[in-house]
Structure formats: C-alpha cells, structure tokens
Design a protein around this motif. Structure first.
Motif, mmCIF file in Angstrom:
data_model
loop_
_atom_site.group_PDB
_atom_site.id
_atom_site.type_symbol
_atom_site.label_atom_id
_atom_site.label_comp_id
_atom_site.label_asym_id
_atom_site.label_seq_id
_atom_site.Cartn_x
_atom_site.Cartn_y
_atom_site.Cartn_z
ATOM 1 N N LYS A 66 -7.174 -1.463 9.357
ATOM 2 C CA LYS A 66 -5.944 -0.727 9.616
ATOM 3 C C LYS A 66 -4.735 -1.644 9.492
ATOM 4 O O LYS A 66 -3.688 -1.244 9.014
ATOM 5 C CB LYS A 66 -6.003 -0.091 11.004
ATOM 6 C CG LYS A 66 -4.797 0.789 11.343
ATOM 7 C CD LYS A 66 -4.731 2.011 10.432
ATOM 8 C CE LYS A 66 -3.527 2.897 10.692
ATOM 9 N NZ LYS A 66 -3.254 3.771 9.535
ATOM 10 N N GLU A 78 -9.429 5.018 -1.753
ATOM 11 C CA GLU A 78 -9.629 4.393 -0.460
ATOM 12 C C GLU A 78 -10.737 5.059 0.359
ATOM 13 O O GLU A 78 -11.559 4.373 0.961
ATOM 14 C CB GLU A 78 -8.299 4.553 0.294
ATOM 15 C CG GLU A 78 -7.953 3.485 1.237
ATOM 16 C CD GLU A 78 -6.567 3.732 1.851
ATOM 17 O OE1 GLU A 78 -5.885 4.723 1.527
ATOM 18 O OE2 GLU A 78 -6.188 2.911 2.680
ATOM 19 N N GLY A 134 0.821 -1.215 0.000
ATOM 20 C CA GLY A 134 0.000 0.000 0.000
ATOM 21 C C GLY A 134 0.851 1.260 0.000
ATOM 22 O O GLY A 134 1.853 1.370 -0.718
ATOM 23 N N SER A 154 -3.413 5.767 5.769
ATOM 24 C CA SER A 154 -2.139 6.225 6.329
ATOM 25 C C SER A 154 -1.842 7.656 5.895
ATOM 26 O O SER A 154 -2.006 8.008 4.729
ATOM 27 C CB SER A 154 -1.038 5.277 5.852
ATOM 28 O OG SER A 154 0.180 5.648 6.439
HETATM 29 C C1 F6R Z 1 -3.141 3.342 2.560
HETATM 30 C C2 F6R Z 1 -3.042 2.358 3.611
HETATM 31 C C3 F6R Z 1 -2.640 0.970 3.289
HETATM 32 C C4 F6R Z 1 -1.427 0.575 4.115
HETATM 33 C C5 F6R Z 1 -1.020 -0.889 3.854
HETATM 34 C C6 F6R Z 1 0.228 -1.269 4.626
HETATM 35 O O1 F6R Z 1 -3.642 4.537 3.037
HETATM 36 O O2 F6R Z 1 -3.246 2.684 4.753
HETATM 37 O O3 F6R Z 1 -2.379 0.847 1.927
HETATM 38 O O4 F6R Z 1 -0.396 1.458 3.771
HETATM 39 O O5 F6R Z 1 -2.068 -1.734 4.208
HETATM 40 O O6 F6R Z 1 0.032 -1.236 6.008
HETATM 41 P P1 F6R Z 1 1.275 -1.218 6.986
HETATM 42 O O7 F6R Z 1 2.018 0.043 6.729
HETATM 43 O O8 F6R Z 1 0.689 -1.276 8.363
HETATM 44 O O9 F6R Z 1 2.104 -2.428 6.656
#
Ligand code: F6R
Length: 364
Positions: free
Chosen positions: A359, A243, A56, A155
């Motif tokens: 999340k 998203e 992501g 994020s």
């Molecule tokens: C985009 C978002 C997702 C995360 C992805 C990775 O806004 O939140 O694409 O970036 O699921 O998650 P982490 O960083 O927790 O590994």
C-alpha cells in the motif's frame, strides 16, 4: 471493517459519491459556486511554470491536473513520475512551484522529489490523504483529500478525491491568473457539484459493468483508449486491471494507436474506449472505428449523446450519465476501477492484497 462488502476495494469503490462530496465541499462553496482555497505556498498568478510529480495512480491524477491547469489557467505544467523526475535533472528557476500528489504521503520516490524540489528553491504544495504524513509535514503547504482511510492496495476513492482537489485548484488558478470569469467559474463549479450524484448512478450500473468484466476476464491482453484528459483515465484503467487481475493491459492515447499498437488488434483483444460526447468525440470515435474495422472488439463507455454513433461498430456500449466535459475524467474513472474489480473477482485473485504490491512504497 468491510461491512457488507466482500473486499475493502468494493467498499471503497462505493464510497466514491460520499468522498467526492466531502472533498468538493472542502474547496468549493456550493452556494456561491466559488472555489475557496486555503493560503497556498505560492502565488499562482506569479509563477511561470508548475511541476507536478507523483507515482502510480496519483501520477495519473497529476496528468489530468496538467490538462486542467493548462486549459483553465494557461499555466505551463511539467508532469513526471517521481522516480524519474530527479534523473532528468530538470532546470528549475528559483521561486518556482510544484505540486506533489499522494494518498499515503509516505512514498519514498515522492519524498526524494520533494527534497530535490525544495533544495532547488521550489515552493511545494502537497495534495495528500494522510494529514500527519511525512509529505504533508515536509511540504510548504498541503491540501487534503477527504477520502478517509484507504485499505485496499489499489487506489480508488483516493484517486477521484485527488482529481476533485486538482479540479478546484485549476479553477482557483484560472481565477487568480484572470483567465476565468466569475461566470466560467460558476459553470465549472456547478459541473463539479453534479459529480457525486452521477457517481452514485454509475455504481448502480454495477451489473452491466460486471457483464463487461466477464468478457474482459477471458482476455490475455486489453487496450484502454482515451483522448485529452480521458487519456490518463485510460492509463488508470490499464493500471488497475494489471494490478489486481494480472491481465496485461495498456492505456493509449486514442490517436496514437495508428502509430503502433493497432498492430496488436485482433478479435481476442478487447478495446475499452472512454469516449464521452464533447469536442474530442468525433476523432476518438473514428480511431475506435479503425480498431473495429480490423476486427477489434470495441467496448465503449459514453453518454446518451455518444451512444448512437458508437453502436454502429462497438460490440458493447455502456451509457454513463452525461456531465460537462470538464468533469468527465472524474466520472469515467469509476467504471474503469469497477471493471478491474469485477475482473479480479472473476479471476479469483487477492483483490485487496495483490501479489508483489504494498500500500505504501517506502523504497526507491
Ligand atoms: C495504484 C496504486 C499505486 C499508488 C502509488 C502511489 O492503484 O495504488 O500506483 O497510486 O504507489 O502511492 P501514494 O499515492 O501513496 O503515493
């Protein structure tokens, strides 16, 4: 809690300046303008290639990291989304090195990539926001982003904090590999240290970005364009918009548009351009002009130096603070996230808990 903000995402967007300051101070000495990295699990001067993997938004930070590390440290970097990485069955020379990037540190795809990398004799460094996470524990080393807890599913501050860490790593690698002089290092560090105050200035352009959001909220499809290290930020803009507002958006390398997506251009498709002044400006501007000539509604983010050229054909130009080219991906990530936020609020979606998303994604 959310304090005076309507959503966690809004609160977290407003934490950009503080988080960037905290993360940079962790790895950069503002007095000597030197990058100070903790002991790394590999010697950047002795590796022939680096693997970067994540999911992501974190993967998009990794794409910017690839650009920076290849530029500043002349180290070849392979970047792949974690869910695909292992299916490539990548040939990995023993003693190689990898960087994994994650906010949660619990993403299952990352954990699978981590285990594969370690089985293949790679030394793995994690860039992670949660110090006690599985990824931080199972990696050979971890660099923490100092973003604090991120509650909104999309994020925001964790992403720019990841960029800040990767920027410091790129400088540190460049020095270790003798590709950067002390002077270069000081100049790049100085540029990074200007980011937090410029980030605060961008947040004050909220009303302008909200106006742009009112146009974007009416669209069915949106294109985001950028070149170089701004291309992953175009992808980030498109990802955030999809998203949380459920509007179909695509990010494209500006120069790739003529190879296909230009066929989508009509007067209903906003073309959001990330076009700071600098070595890539002219080519990007001419790609945008092509879109405008086909009826496309170009809405550009640039700085005072790029403004006049873009005003000739763009429907809207938002002038952001000017900063050294190196730091533009960090700065330009903020308005595209803010844009997605305002579009989602206008559409009335569940900003902090978008449908179908979690999340922390703990399934492969
Ligand atoms: C985009 C978002 C997702 C995360 C992805 C990775 O806004 O939140 O694409 O970036 O699921 O998650 P982490 O960083 O927790 O590994």
């Amino acid at each position: 809690g959310k304090g005076n903000y309507r959503h966690f995402m809004e609160k977290e967007l407003h934490e950009h300046p503080a988080v960037l300051g905290d993360t940079l101070r962790q790895y950069l000495d503002p007095k000597t303008l030197e990058v100070r990295l903790p002991r790394l699990p590999f010697d950047p001067a002795r590796i022939g290639r680096l693997t970067i993997s994540a999911c992501g938004s974190a993967f998009l930070a990794g794409m910017v990291g690839r650009y920076w590390i290849e530029q500043l440290a002349r180290l070849p970097v392979d970047a792949d989304v974690a869910s695909e990485f292992r299916y490539r069955n990548p040939p990995l020379a023993d003693g190689g090195a990898a960087i994994l990037i994650s906010q949660s540190g619990e993403t299952a795809d990352n954990m699978a990539a981590l285990r594969l990398l370690r089985e293949a004799g790679q030394r793995v460094l994690s860039v992670v926001n949660v110090p006690e996470s599985s990824m931080a524990r199972e990696s050979d080393g971890a660099l923490l982003t100092v973003a604090g807890p991120e509650i909104g599913v999309a994020s925001t501050k964790a992403f720019t904090a990841q960029l800040a860490v990767l920027a410091c790593l790129a400088i540190g690698f460049g020095r270790a590999r003798r590709e950067l002089s002390t002077l270069d290092e000081g100049r790049l560090a100085q540029t990074l240290l200007e980011v937090p105050s410029h980030a605060a200035a961008i947040l004050e352009q909220d009303a302008q970005i909200r106006e742009l959001a009112m146009e974007v909220a009416k669209a069915r499809d949106v294109l985001f364009l950028g070149r170089g290290a701004m291309y992953p930020i175009a992808l980030e803009g498109a990802l955030k918009l999809k998203e949380i507002s459920y509007i179909h958006a695509e990010g494209y390398a500006a120069g790739e548009m003529k190879h296909g997506p230009i066929a989508l251009i009509d007067s209903d498709v906003p073309v959001i351009a990330l076009c700071p002044s600098g070595p890539l400006f002219e080519k990007t501007a001419s790609n945008l002009q092509e879109a405008a000539a086909r009826g496309g509604r170009v809405m550009a983010f640039t700085d005072a130096e790029g403004e006049a050229a873009l005003r000739r054909f763009a429907e809207r130009v938002i002038v952001l603070p000017r900063i050294g080219e190196f730091a533009t991906p960090i700065l330009y990530a903020i308005p595209v996230q803010l844009l997605a936020y305002h579009v989602a609020v206008l559409k009335g979606t569940d900003v902090d808990q978008p449908r179908n998303l979690a999340k922390s994604v703990t399934v492969e």
